[in-house]
Design a protein around this motif. Structure first.
Motif, PDB file in Angstrom:
ATOM      1  N   LEU A   1       0.981  -1.092  -0.079  1.00 56.10           N
ATOM      2  CA  LEU A   1       0.059   0.202   0.182  1.00 56.10           C
ATOM      3  C   LEU A   1       0.701   0.805   0.505  1.00 56.10           C
ATOM      4  CD1 LEU A   1      -2.622   1.093  -0.187  1.00 56.10           C
ATOM      5  CD2 LEU A   1      -3.095   1.104   2.515  1.00 56.10           C
ATOM      6  N   ARG A   2       1.917   1.176   1.244  1.00 61.94           N
ATOM      7  CA  ARG A   2       2.845   2.562   0.953  1.00 61.94           C
ATOM      8  C   ARG A   2       3.081   2.554  -0.040  1.00 61.94           C
ATOM      9  NH1 ARG A   2       5.277   4.630   4.351  1.00 61.94           N
ATOM     10  NH2 ARG A   2       7.107   4.709   3.412  1.00 61.94           N
ATOM     11  N   TRP A   3       3.945   1.616  -1.321  1.00 60.55           N
ATOM     12  CA  TRP A   3       4.769   1.148  -2.272  1.00 60.55           C
ATOM     13  C   TRP A   3       3.793   1.918  -3.433  1.00 60.55           C
ATOM     14  CZ3 TRP A   3       7.461  -2.907  -4.585  1.00 60.55           C
ATOM     15  CH2 TRP A   3       8.482  -2.515  -5.593  1.00 60.55           C
ATOM     16  N   LEU A   4       2.215   1.566  -2.929  1.00 61.23           N
ATOM     17  CA  LEU A   4       1.517   2.495  -4.077  1.00 61.23           C
ATOM     18  C   LEU A   4       0.922   4.216  -3.933  1.00 61.23           C
ATOM     19  CD1 LEU A   4      -0.848   0.153  -4.513  1.00 61.23           C
ATOM     20  CD2 LEU A   4       0.359   0.155  -6.239  1.00 61.23           C
ATOM     21  N   VAL A   5       1.285   4.134  -2.962  1.00 55.37           N
ATOM     22  CA  VAL A   5       0.615   5.399  -2.587  1.00 55.37           C
ATOM     23  C   VAL A   5       2.158   6.584  -2.195  1.00 55.37           C
ATOM     24  CG1 VAL A   5      -0.057   7.085  -0.859  1.00 55.37           C
ATOM     25  CG2 VAL A   5      -1.674   5.206  -1.576  1.00 55.37           C
ATOM     26  N   THR A   6       3.456   5.899  -2.105  1.00 54.76           N
ATOM     27  CA  THR A   6       4.555   6.706  -1.234  1.00 54.76           C
ATOM     28  C   THR A   6       6.060   6.565  -2.227  1.00 54.76           C
ATOM     29  OG1 THR A   6       4.659   6.640   1.135  1.00 54.76           O
ATOM     30  CG2 THR A   6       3.111   8.068   0.008  1.00 54.76           C
ATOM     31  N   SER A   7       6.196   4.938  -0.518  1.00 52.06           N
ATOM     32  CA  SER A   7       7.061   4.592  -0.913  1.00 52.06           C
ATOM     33  C   SER A   7       7.000   3.288  -0.056  1.00 52.06           C
ATOM     34  CB  SER A   7       8.596   5.371  -0.641  1.00 52.06           C
ATOM     35  OG  SER A   7       8.204   5.564   0.911  1.00 52.06           O
ATOM     36  N   LYS A   8       8.074   2.297  -0.965  1.00 52.86           N
ATOM     37  CA  LYS A   8       7.674   0.214  -0.050  1.00 52.86           C
ATOM     38  C   LYS A   8       8.406   0.533   0.980  1.00 52.86           C
ATOM     39  CE  LYS A   8       8.869  -3.980  -1.536  1.00 52.86           C
ATOM     40  NZ  LYS A   8      10.033  -4.438  -2.678  1.00 52.86           N
ATOM     41  N   TYR A   9       9.683   1.709   1.466  1.00 54.94           N
ATOM     42  CA  TYR A   9      10.012   1.669   2.882  1.00 54.94           C
ATOM     43  C   TYR A   9       9.791   3.116   3.182  1.00 54.94           C
ATOM     44  CZ  TYR A   9      11.425  -3.162   1.448  1.00 54.94           C
ATOM     45  OH  TYR A   9      11.114  -4.244   1.122  1.00 54.94           O
ATOM     46  N   SER A  10       9.284   3.475   4.600  1.00 58.52           N
ATOM     47  CA  SER A  10       9.748   4.214   5.710  1.00 58.52           C
ATOM     48  C   SER A  10      11.131   4.442   5.614  1.00 58.52           C
ATOM     49  CB  SER A  10       8.654   4.300   7.185  1.00 58.52           C
ATOM     50  OG  SER A  10       9.228   5.263   7.840  1.00 58.52           O
ATOM     51  N   ARG A  11      11.178   6.062   5.827  1.00 62.39           N
ATOM     52  CA  ARG A  11      12.694   6.332   5.802  1.00 62.39           C
ATOM     53  C   ARG A  11      13.292   6.042   7.455  1.00 62.39           C
ATOM     54  NH1 ARG A  11      13.933  12.366   4.955  1.00 62.39           N
ATOM     55  NH2 ARG A  11      14.907  12.182   6.679  1.00 62.39           N
ATOM     56  N   ALA A  12      12.465   6.177   8.299  1.00 64.43           N
ATOM     57  CA  ALA A  12      12.445   6.602   9.868  1.00 64.43           C
ATOM     58  C   ALA A  12      13.998   5.336   9.865  1.00 64.43           C
ATOM     59  CB  ALA A  12      11.470   6.482  10.772  1.00 64.43           C
ATOM     60  N   PRO A  13      13.795   4.145   9.975  1.00 61.81           N
ATOM     61  CA  PRO A  13      14.409   3.016  10.759  1.00 61.81           C
ATOM     62  C   PRO A  13      16.144   3.197   9.603  1.00 61.81           C
ATOM     63  CG  PRO A  13      12.338   1.614   9.739  1.00 61.81           C
ATOM     64  CD  PRO A  13      12.583   3.375   9.360  1.00 61.81           C
ATOM     65  N   LEU A  14      15.757   3.652   8.330  1.00 58.61           N
ATOM     66  CA  LEU A  14      17.558   3.795   7.904  1.00 58.61           C
ATOM     67  C   LEU A  14      17.674   5.179   8.295  1.00 58.61           C
ATOM     68  CD1 LEU A  14      19.595   3.513   5.171  1.00 58.61           C
ATOM     69  CD2 LEU A  14      17.710   4.698   3.934  1.00 58.61           C
ATOM     70  N   GLU A  15      16.839   6.143   8.824  1.00 58.41           N
ATOM     71  CA  GLU A  15      18.185   7.151   9.249  1.00 58.41           C
ATOM     72  C   GLU A  15      17.775   7.108  10.565  1.00 58.41           C
ATOM     73  OE1 GLU A  15      16.933  12.003   9.753  1.00 58.41           O
ATOM     74  OE2 GLU A  15      15.395  10.603   9.103  1.00 58.41           O
ATOM     75  N   ASN A  16      17.277   6.184  10.971  1.00 57.32           N
ATOM     76  CA  ASN A  16      17.168   5.428  13.162  1.00 57.32           C
ATOM     77  C   ASN A  16      19.023   4.820  12.928  1.00 57.32           C
ATOM     78  OD1 ASN A  16      15.623   7.900  13.789  1.00 57.32           O
ATOM     79  ND2 ASN A  16      14.548   5.064  13.842  1.00 57.32           N
ATOM     80  N   ALA A  17      19.282   4.828  12.103  1.00 56.72           N
ATOM     81  CA  ALA A  17      20.686   3.288  12.498  1.00 56.72           C
ATOM     82  C   ALA A  17      21.285   3.536  11.823  1.00 56.72           C
ATOM     83  CB  ALA A  17      20.138   2.301  10.749  1.00 56.72           C
ATOM     84  N   LEU A  18      21.149   5.613  10.541  1.00 57.20           N
ATOM     85  CA  LEU A  18      23.010   5.787  10.693  1.00 57.20           C
ATOM     86  C   LEU A  18      22.849   6.352  11.580  1.00 57.20           C
ATOM     87  CD1 LEU A  18      21.239   7.142   6.491  1.00 57.20           C
ATOM     88  CD2 LEU A  18      23.685   6.115   7.350  1.00 57.20           C
ATOM     89  N   ARG A  19      22.509   7.244  12.119  1.00 61.36           N
ATOM     90  CA  ARG A  19      22.353   8.315  12.951  1.00 61.36           C
ATOM     91  C   ARG A  19      23.214   7.435  13.992  1.00 61.36           C
ATOM     92  NH1 ARG A  19      21.178  12.877  13.636  1.00 61.36           N
ATOM     93  NH2 ARG A  19      19.748  12.878  12.099  1.00 61.36           N
ATOM     94  N   SER A  20      22.322   5.724  14.587  1.00 62.16           N
ATOM     95  CA  SER A  20      23.462   5.195  15.637  1.00 62.16           C
ATOM     96  C   SER A  20      24.822   5.187  15.042  1.00 62.16           C
ATOM     97  CB  SER A  20      23.032   3.984  16.085  1.00 62.16           C
ATOM     98  OG  SER A  20      22.642   3.020  14.379  1.00 62.16           O
ATOM     99  N   CYS A  21      25.389   4.695  13.760  1.00 59.20           N
ATOM    100  CA  CYS A  21      26.041   4.953  13.221  1.00 59.20           C
ATOM    101  C   CYS A  21      27.331   5.385  13.517  1.00 59.20           C
ATOM    102  CB  CYS A  21      26.196   3.917  11.873  1.00 59.20           C
ATOM    103  SG  CYS A  21      28.308   3.413  11.366  1.00 59.20           S
ATOM    104  N   PHE A  22      26.756   7.097  12.854  1.00 63.06           N
ATOM    105  CA  PHE A  22      27.630   8.151  12.594  1.00 63.06           C
ATOM    106  C   PHE A  22      27.187   9.352  13.518  1.00 63.06           C
ATOM    107  CE2 PHE A  22      27.141   7.069   7.840  1.00 63.06           C
ATOM    108  CZ  PHE A  22      27.876   6.734   7.864  1.00 63.06           C
ATOM    109  N   GLY A  23      25.917   8.839  14.095  1.00 66.64           N
ATOM    110  CA  GLY A  23      26.129  10.487  15.287  1.00 66.64           C
ATOM    111  C   GLY A  23      25.892  11.486  14.769  1.00 66.64           C
TER     112      GLY A  23
END
Length: 312
Positions: free
Chosen positions: A82-104
């Protein structure tokens, strides 16, 4: 001699180059970034490049993919479509949170290596390339958050929403024009850095490659639905060959080493988290075969210390 490392885009398939570089590190007992003067990466390759530039070992980068990959590319199946049809397949939050935990809170200017990370500006249709301050006129990018740079280069259309920079610029995955960034890297070295082309040694690492198959399309010339699904594969395949050809032409065939793994169709995918272990094994196996040549060409001594023109 000036040594350049480039890493392709490919989503979770970034496990392959991360594992390859981590295996090399285990063999030499040292961080791989210490041996390169310039590191260039697109999308997932941009995340790896940032990690290496900011002082992470390739083993730590690999651990990032193993720990956070399943979270970044995981969502409720029904909601995902449903997300893919409307916006994108995945939320940006998990990626951004993971990057922040790595790069601070680190910034591009904290990199100990020259970095080039491509993205695309949707606002004006122009390429947007993040660069460390390795030239006098590069006065702004070094202040950018490493997390923002990573989000910009990795926001693949349909997979993640468009990333807006702090300045409000809408940015998407640099893989749309430089998924294989080796040609761009050599141009950067010769033109902006003014390095003699015969002094360059270039290591280009891919994220596995599938054979291009358009046989049916050659027979059905007017099949629009067929080409609608095939054009992206064709574009990515041709872009990589063109980029590698540019690097070979400018730096010389003997000065560019390309390491990749040809795989059967649909063996791996950009979000195929169930294949992380297989990608890791493929990268490690490839490194074992490549190590003697890498020692000879790239791993003789450390690169000179990078001194930026502008500092934080």
């Amino acid at each position: 001699m000036k040594r350049i490392l480039t890493i392709d885009g490919g989503g979770i398939k970034g496990v392959f180059p991360a594992a390859l570089l981590a295996t090399v590190e285990d063999a030499i007992g040292d961080n791989i970034a210490n041996y390169f003067d310039l590191i260039v990466g697109t999308s997932t390759g941009g995340i790896i490049a940032l990690g290496l530039g900011l002082g992470l070992s390739a083993k730590e980068v690999l651990a990032f993919y193993e720990k956070y990959g399943p979270t970044i590319f995981k969502s409720n199946r029904g909601l995902r479509w449903l997300r893919w049809l409307v916006t994108s397949k995945y939320s940006r939050a998990p990626l951004e949170n993971a990057l922040r935990s790595c790069f601070g809170e680190k910034r591009l200017g904290d990199s100990k290596k020259r970095l080039v990370i491509p993205s695309l500006n949707l606002g004006n249709g122009e390429v947007h390339i993040y660069k460390t301050a390795h030239h006098l006129r590069l006065e702004t990018d070094y202040k950018e958050s490493a997390v923002d740079v990573a989000m910009a280069t990795a926001s693949a259309p349909t997979y993640f929403p468009t990333h807006r920079s702090i300045a409000g610029i809408p940015l998407i995955d640099g893989g749309l024009w430089a998924n294989n960034p080796v040609g761009m890297a050599v141009v950067e070295a010769i033109t902006l850095l003014d390095w003699p082309r015969d002094s360059l040694k270039v290591l280009s690492v891919g994220c596995t490659t599938e054979p291009l198959n358009v046989n049916l399309g050659r027979r059905i010339l007017l099949s629009r639905p067929y080409w609608a699904f095939k054009l992206l594969d064709v574009f990515m395949h041709v872009q990589s060959h063109a980029s590698l050809g540019t690097a070979l032409l400018l730096a010389g065939h003997n000065n560019v080493i390309r390491i990749d793994q040809n795989v059967p169709r649909r063996r791996f995918s950009l979000d195929g988290i169930e294949k992380i272990d297989s990608l890791k094994g493929a990268g490690a196996a490839k490194a074992r075969h490549a190590l003697p040549k890498l020692r000879e060409v790239f791993l003789c001594d450390h690169a000179e210390q990078f001194v930026p023109f502008h500092t934080l």
